[in-house]
Write a protein that holds these residues in place. Structure first.
Motif, PDB file in Angstrom:
ATOM      1  N   THR A 191       0.819  -1.214   0.000  1.00 22.48           N
ATOM      2  CA  THR A 191       0.000   0.000   0.000  1.00 22.48           C
ATOM      3  C   THR A 191       0.851   1.261   0.000  1.00 22.48           C
ATOM      4  N   SER A 212      -6.092  -5.483   1.173  1.00 25.85           N
ATOM      5  CA  SER A 212      -6.771  -4.958  -0.019  1.00 25.85           C
ATOM      6  C   SER A 212      -6.456  -5.803  -1.257  1.00 25.85           C
ATOM      7  N   PHE A 213      -5.265  -6.403  -1.298  1.00 26.66           N
ATOM      8  CA  PHE A 213      -4.926  -7.261  -2.442  1.00 26.66           C
ATOM      9  C   PHE A 213      -5.524  -8.649  -2.289  1.00 26.66           C
ATOM     10  N   ASP A 216      -9.568  -9.129  -3.191  1.00 29.00           N
ATOM     11  CA  ASP A 216     -10.080  -9.251  -4.562  1.00 29.00           C
ATOM     12  C   ASP A 216      -9.298 -10.234  -5.423  1.00 29.00           C
ATOM     13  N   ILE A 217      -8.597 -11.153  -4.756  1.00 32.60           N
ATOM     14  CA  ILE A 217      -7.795 -12.126  -5.500  1.00 32.60           C
ATOM     15  C   ILE A 217      -8.614 -12.839  -6.580  1.00 32.60           C
ATOM     16  N   ASP A 220     -10.263  -9.604  -9.129  1.00 32.67           N
ATOM     17  CA  ASP A 220      -9.423  -8.655  -9.856  1.00 32.67           C
ATOM     18  C   ASP A 220      -8.074  -9.293 -10.187  1.00 32.67           C
ATOM     19  N   ASN A 222      -5.461  -8.129 -11.390  1.00 32.83           N
ATOM     20  CA  ASN A 222      -4.303  -7.332 -10.977  1.00 32.83           C
ATOM     21  C   ASN A 222      -3.931  -7.577  -9.524  1.00 32.83           C
ATOM     22  N   ASP A 223      -4.954  -7.753  -8.670  1.00 34.34           N
ATOM     23  CA  ASP A 223      -4.667  -8.014  -7.267  1.00 34.34           C
ATOM     24  C   ASP A 223      -4.003  -9.375  -7.097  1.00 34.34           C
ATOM     25  N   GLN A 251      -9.501 -17.575  -1.929  1.00 37.05           N
ATOM     26  CA  GLN A 251      -8.276 -16.855  -1.580  1.00 37.05           C
ATOM     27  C   GLN A 251      -7.249 -17.822  -0.986  1.00 37.05           C
TER      28      GLN A 251
END
Ligand code: C2E
Ligand code: MG
Ligand code: MG
Ligand code: MG
Length: 288
Positions: A191, A212-213, A216-217, A220, A222-223, A251
């Motif tokens: 972050t 936060s990453f 949304d594994i 998203d 990107n995450d 996750q």
């Protein structure tokens, strides 16, 4: 000083009262009342530590806990650390509160060991204002001495933004803390803005992938890429990697497949009062 300010305001001949709109007044009053309550909270014993288990992904076993501060004022609802830690930092109250956290976390951990449970580490969050090397070393020594806990069971979590703000000084302090026998982790990793050549120089045991990453594994891509990159970055620097905020099986499967070492999150357990943690550890439930 307020009187001088008022005098100048009158002198300037303009109506400066227009700045004191009621909503701002309310906010100031609310803050002052929160601050007064926070000052009383330690003496009134309104704080508690809750503990969230950290699970080793290879064995499925609890290998540590993170201590998370809770404030329950006698006359109101529980207040989340996200809303009172910033105020505690601004007012300097974080220093005595932080000492209480260290003392309590070490004493609880020693109690776990004395009750015959296999020893596990306890991690304590340290914020920027507490990161005064002399005072911090002193409060850590006091907490270890008073509890009799071996330093190797105490871990400090420092945020990425704290360590990157003043990396040269931080490196020196981290070495001193390491010499005391503590473990060190970088919290909320991903972050902030990391200087990778500095990161390599920090004597740090562990990176914590920011939630936060993790969140949304599945959703998203990107995450997922960032989470995977942090795992391999940590490993190539000789650090272990833990994911925080793990709340579903998808996750978990992703983190396992990508070699993450440990995880914590609601999927296994929410942060628990000490008595409930004791119960959970005694039960010895293994993450499937
Ligand atoms: P942190 O150190 O990054 O702690 C992780 C936060 O994520 C905790 O919030 C935890 O309850 C929450 N969490 C854990 N698993 C999940 C999950 O699966 N889903 C979701 N949505 N959340 C999860 P908490 O307890 O509200 O603490 C917030 C922050 O306050 C901490 O972030 C830390 O920066 C700070 N903090 C907490 N206790 C202390 C303390 O004793 N001293 C200092 N200086 N800061 C503290
Ligand atoms: Mg933390
Ligand atoms: Mg974190
Ligand atoms: Mg956080």
């Amino acid at each position: 000083n307020a009187d001088t300010a008022m005098y100048r305001a009158k002198e300037s001949g303009r109506n400066n009262y227009q700045f004191y709109v009621p909503s701002m007044n309310d906010r100031v009053r609310e803050r002052l009342s929160l601050e007064a309550k926070l000052r009383q909270a330690l003496t009134n014993e309104e704080f508690a530590l809750h503990y969230q288990p950290k699970i080793d992904l290879a064995s499925g076993m609890v290998v540590g806990v993170e201590a998370l501060l809770r404030w329950q004022p006698a006359d109101g609802d529980a207040i989340s650390p996200a809303s009172f830690i910033p105020l505690a930092e601004e007012t300097g109250l974080i220093v005595p509160i932080g000492e209480w956290v260290l003392d309590t976390a070490c004493a609880h951990n020693k109690l776990l060991q004395q009750s015959g449970l296999p020893p596990i580490g306890v991690a304590v969050n340290i914020s920027a204002r507490q990161f005064d090397p002399h005072a911090l070393r002193k409060s850590i020594s006091q907490a270890l001495d008073a509890s009799g806990l071996d330093a190797k069971y105490l871990e400090l979590e420092l945020t990425e933004s704290l360590v990157m703000e003043n990396p040269d000084e931080v490196t020196r302090i981290l070495h001193e803390l390491r010499e005391m026998g503590l473990r060190l982790a970088i919290d909320d990793f991903g972050t902030g803005y990391s200087n990778l050549s500095q990161l390599q120089r920090f004597p740090v045991d562990r990176l914590k992938i920011d939630q936060s990453f993790v969140r949304d594994i599945g959703a998203d891509p990107n995450d997922a890429i960032i989470a995977r990159a942090v795992i391999s970055l940590g490993h190539s620097l000789g650090m272990s990697v833990i994911a925080e905020g793990v709340s579903n099986e998808e996750q978990l499967a992703f983190l396992r497949a990508n070699g993450c070492d440990e995880m914590q999150g609601f999927l296994y357990s929410r942060p628990l009062p000490f008595e409930d943690l004791m119960g959970l550890l005694t039960e010895n439930r293994i993450l499937a």
